[in-house]
Write an enzyme that holds these catalytic residues in place. Structure first.
Site, PDB file in Angstrom:
ATOM      1  N   PRO A 140     -30.712  56.835  31.818  1.00 34.33           N
ATOM      2  CA  PRO A 140     -32.137  56.765  31.490  1.00 34.33           C
ATOM      3  C   PRO A 140     -32.568  57.528  30.247  1.00 34.33           C
ATOM      4  O   PRO A 140     -33.735  57.490  29.870  1.00 34.33           O
ATOM      5  CB  PRO A 140     -32.806  57.371  32.734  1.00 34.33           C
ATOM      6  CG  PRO A 140     -31.794  58.308  33.291  1.00 34.33           C
ATOM      7  CD  PRO A 140     -30.446  57.687  32.995  1.00 34.33           C
ATOM      8  N   LYS A 143     -29.665  62.587  27.985  1.00 32.73           N
ATOM      9  CA  LYS A 143     -28.830  63.202  26.947  1.00 32.73           C
ATOM     10  C   LYS A 143     -29.319  62.817  25.551  1.00 32.73           C
ATOM     11  O   LYS A 143     -29.198  63.603  24.621  1.00 32.73           O
ATOM     12  CB  LYS A 143     -27.355  62.842  27.167  1.00 32.73           C
ATOM     13  CG  LYS A 143     -26.848  63.479  28.446  1.00 32.73           C
ATOM     14  CD  LYS A 143     -25.423  63.222  28.738  1.00 32.73           C
ATOM     15  CE  LYS A 143     -25.071  63.705  30.141  1.00 32.73           C
ATOM     16  NZ  LYS A 143     -25.687  62.883  31.231  1.00 32.73           N
ATOM     17  N   CYS A 263     -19.950  62.273  35.922  1.00 33.58           N
ATOM     18  CA  CYS A 263     -20.468  63.215  36.928  1.00 33.58           C
ATOM     19  C   CYS A 263     -19.662  63.071  38.226  1.00 33.58           C
ATOM     20  O   CYS A 263     -20.210  63.194  39.316  1.00 33.58           O
ATOM     21  CB  CYS A 263     -21.955  63.022  37.147  1.00 33.58           C
ATOM     22  SG  CYS A 263     -22.411  61.363  37.621  1.00 33.58           S
TER      23      CYS A 263
HETATM   24  N1  SAM Z   1     -26.409  59.115  29.363  1.00 34.17           N
HETATM   25  C1  SAM Z   1     -27.389  58.812  30.386  1.00 34.17           C
HETATM   26  C2  SAM Z   1     -28.362  59.956  30.501  1.00 34.17           C
HETATM   27  O1  SAM Z   1     -28.014  61.094  30.158  1.00 34.17           O
HETATM   28  O2  SAM Z   1     -29.496  59.739  30.942  1.00 34.17           O
HETATM   29  C3  SAM Z   1     -26.714  58.468  31.724  1.00 34.17           C
HETATM   30  C4  SAM Z   1     -25.714  57.347  31.603  1.00 34.17           C
HETATM   31  S1  SAM Z   1     -25.096  56.764  33.142  1.00 34.17           S
HETATM   32  C5  SAM Z   1     -23.991  57.984  33.587  1.00 34.17           C
HETATM   33  C6  SAM Z   1     -24.060  55.453  32.641  1.00 34.17           C
HETATM   34  C7  SAM Z   1     -24.821  54.235  32.124  1.00 34.17           C
HETATM   35  O3  SAM Z   1     -23.871  53.298  31.598  1.00 34.17           O
HETATM   36  C8  SAM Z   1     -25.588  53.474  33.196  1.00 34.17           C
HETATM   37  O4  SAM Z   1     -26.938  53.414  32.849  1.00 34.17           O
HETATM   38  C9  SAM Z   1     -24.963  52.072  33.191  1.00 34.17           C
HETATM   39  O5  SAM Z   1     -25.904  51.043  33.405  1.00 34.17           O
HETATM   40  C10 SAM Z   1     -24.393  51.997  31.790  1.00 34.17           C
HETATM   41  N2  SAM Z   1     -23.295  51.022  31.606  1.00 34.17           N
HETATM   42  C11 SAM Z   1     -22.472  50.477  32.539  1.00 34.17           C
HETATM   43  N3  SAM Z   1     -21.593  49.636  31.961  1.00 34.17           N
HETATM   44  C12 SAM Z   1     -21.854  49.657  30.626  1.00 34.17           C
HETATM   45  C13 SAM Z   1     -21.301  48.988  29.492  1.00 34.17           C
HETATM   46  N4  SAM Z   1     -20.287  48.134  29.623  1.00 34.17           N
HETATM   47  N5  SAM Z   1     -21.821  49.246  28.279  1.00 34.17           N
HETATM   48  C14 SAM Z   1     -22.847  50.106  28.129  1.00 34.17           C
HETATM   49  N6  SAM Z   1     -23.430  50.768  29.166  1.00 34.17           N
HETATM   50  C15 SAM Z   1     -22.934  50.536  30.398  1.00 34.17           C
END
Ligand code: SAM
Length: 333
Positions: A140, A143, A263
């Site tokens: 969301p 970071k 995480c």
């Molecule tokens: N960095 C974010 C933050 O600090 O708020 C949290 C990221 S979360 C751990 C991982 C994100 O990767 C999710 O929102 C997910 O929908 C996205 N995601 C999953 N597969 C992906 C892909 N192939 N390419 C880009 N994003 C992807």
């Protein structure tokens, strides 16, 4: 104790036994004695803590005194030189939650609530003013907001594959970043695995905050059948993480660096994925982040025996941050 009882009453979440049993086996083998205190925190949501990252673009006069009254103190006092003066984060050892601010169009928020360990990948990335930065999996947006508290990139590309979460990301950026800085940010909805081919050697820094088994939330899965399915499909996550990392390496300029974070405590999604990248990409070298880990060792508890280019934050009572794995790599040619 009084506060713990009160919060405990409010947080009667149900632990998913299938997930707990699975973690019990895997993490006893991987973490040894450390697992029992980690399990104690992960299964006790009433002792979870939150930190506040203040928004340097929206200063609220009474906020810091109100935080002090509630026992919050500046976090990371010893983390300089990794932190610029404008970076202000507050935390307190006691559990409980500071109220979240509602999204109001046209009004910037004063702070972002987070798990303090999620700032470590941002600190490790060490973004400098004017650098071109890619946040490969950005929603969301916590970071991304933290990166912009540290520096003002040349270009800042925030990518999120999921449609709904991408809208959430846009809302976060609107809520924290003013004009004209917001114009430096590009939000895309691409599969992160393709960005390396679409924009090869374009970025100085890439953050890969990868999709992973989210240990904290998986433990409270409401549907055991679905939880079981997720556990069975866990292997596919390592493969996705590896492909995202390979794309990130392609997207980096020679000399640029990337930070990988998850995480989860799971070795298969952490060190194993990084080792696979190091063994299969000849132009990638590990970067020592042990100095940074020492700088924040008052705030966090780390798994011992990790290599110098990686760290794993283990939640413990009073420092209930994490789990968070962080590794840093550099593209040499
Ligand atoms: N960095 C974010 C933050 O600090 O708020 C949290 C990221 S979360 C751990 C991982 C994100 O990767 C999710 O929102 C997910 O929908 C996205 N995601 C999953 N597969 C992906 C892909 N192939 N390419 C880009 N994003 C992807």
């Amino acid at each position: 104790v009084q506060l713990e009882k009160k919060t405990k009453g409010k947080l009667q979440k149900q632990i998913c036994q299938v997930v707990l049993e699975h973690f019990e086996k895997q993490y006893t083998a991987e973490l040894g004695d450390a697992w029992s205190s980690v399990r104690d925190v992960l299964t006790s949501p009433w002792c979870w803590q939150h930190a506040l990252l203040l928004n340097r673009f929206s200063w609220s006069p009474g906020l810091e005194s109100s935080l002090a009254e509630q026992g919050y103190q500046p976090a990371f006092p010893a983390a300089l030189p990794y932190l610029p003066a404008a970076f202000r984060c507050y935390s307190r050892p006691a559990p409980g939650r500071f109220p979240a601010q509602k999204h109001q169009p046209g009004r910037l928020k004063d702070y972002y609530l987070l798990n303090a360990a999620s700032l470590l990948p941002v600190l490790a990335l060490e973004v400098e003013h004017g650098e071109d930065v890619l946040d490969l999996c950005a929603a969301p947006g916590g970071k991304a907001v933290a990166i912009l508290q540290c520096a003002c990139p040349g270009h800042f590309h925030c990518n999120e594959y999921d449609d709904l979460r991408s809208r959430w990301l846009e809302q976060t950026i609107e809520s924290f970043i003013p004009d004209p800085l917001i114009n430096l940010i590009r939000v895309s909805k691409l599969d992160g695995r393709q960005i390396g081919d679409l924009q090869p050697e374009f970025y100085d820094k890439v953050l890969v905050d990868a999709p992973c088994s989210n240990d904290r939330s998986w433990l409270f899965s409401a549907d055991p059948q679905q939880a079981l399915l997720r556990l069975m499909q866990r292997k596919e996550l390592s493969s996705l993480q590896f492909q995202l990392l390979r794309s990130a390496v392609k997207a980096l300029r020679p000399g640029g660096s990337l930070v990988y974070s998850t995480c989860t405590l799971s070795k298969a999604e952490n060190s194993d994925v990084i080792n696979l990248v190091l063994n299969s990409c000849r132009n990638v070298m590990p970067v020592d982040i042990s100095g940074m880990a020492r700088g924040v060792s008052q705030e966090f508890s780390f798994l011992s025996g990790m290599q110098q280019h990686e760290l794993l934050v283990l939640p413990e009572r009073g420092r209930a941050w994490g789990p968070m794995y962080v590794a840093k790599l550099k593209k040499v040619s």
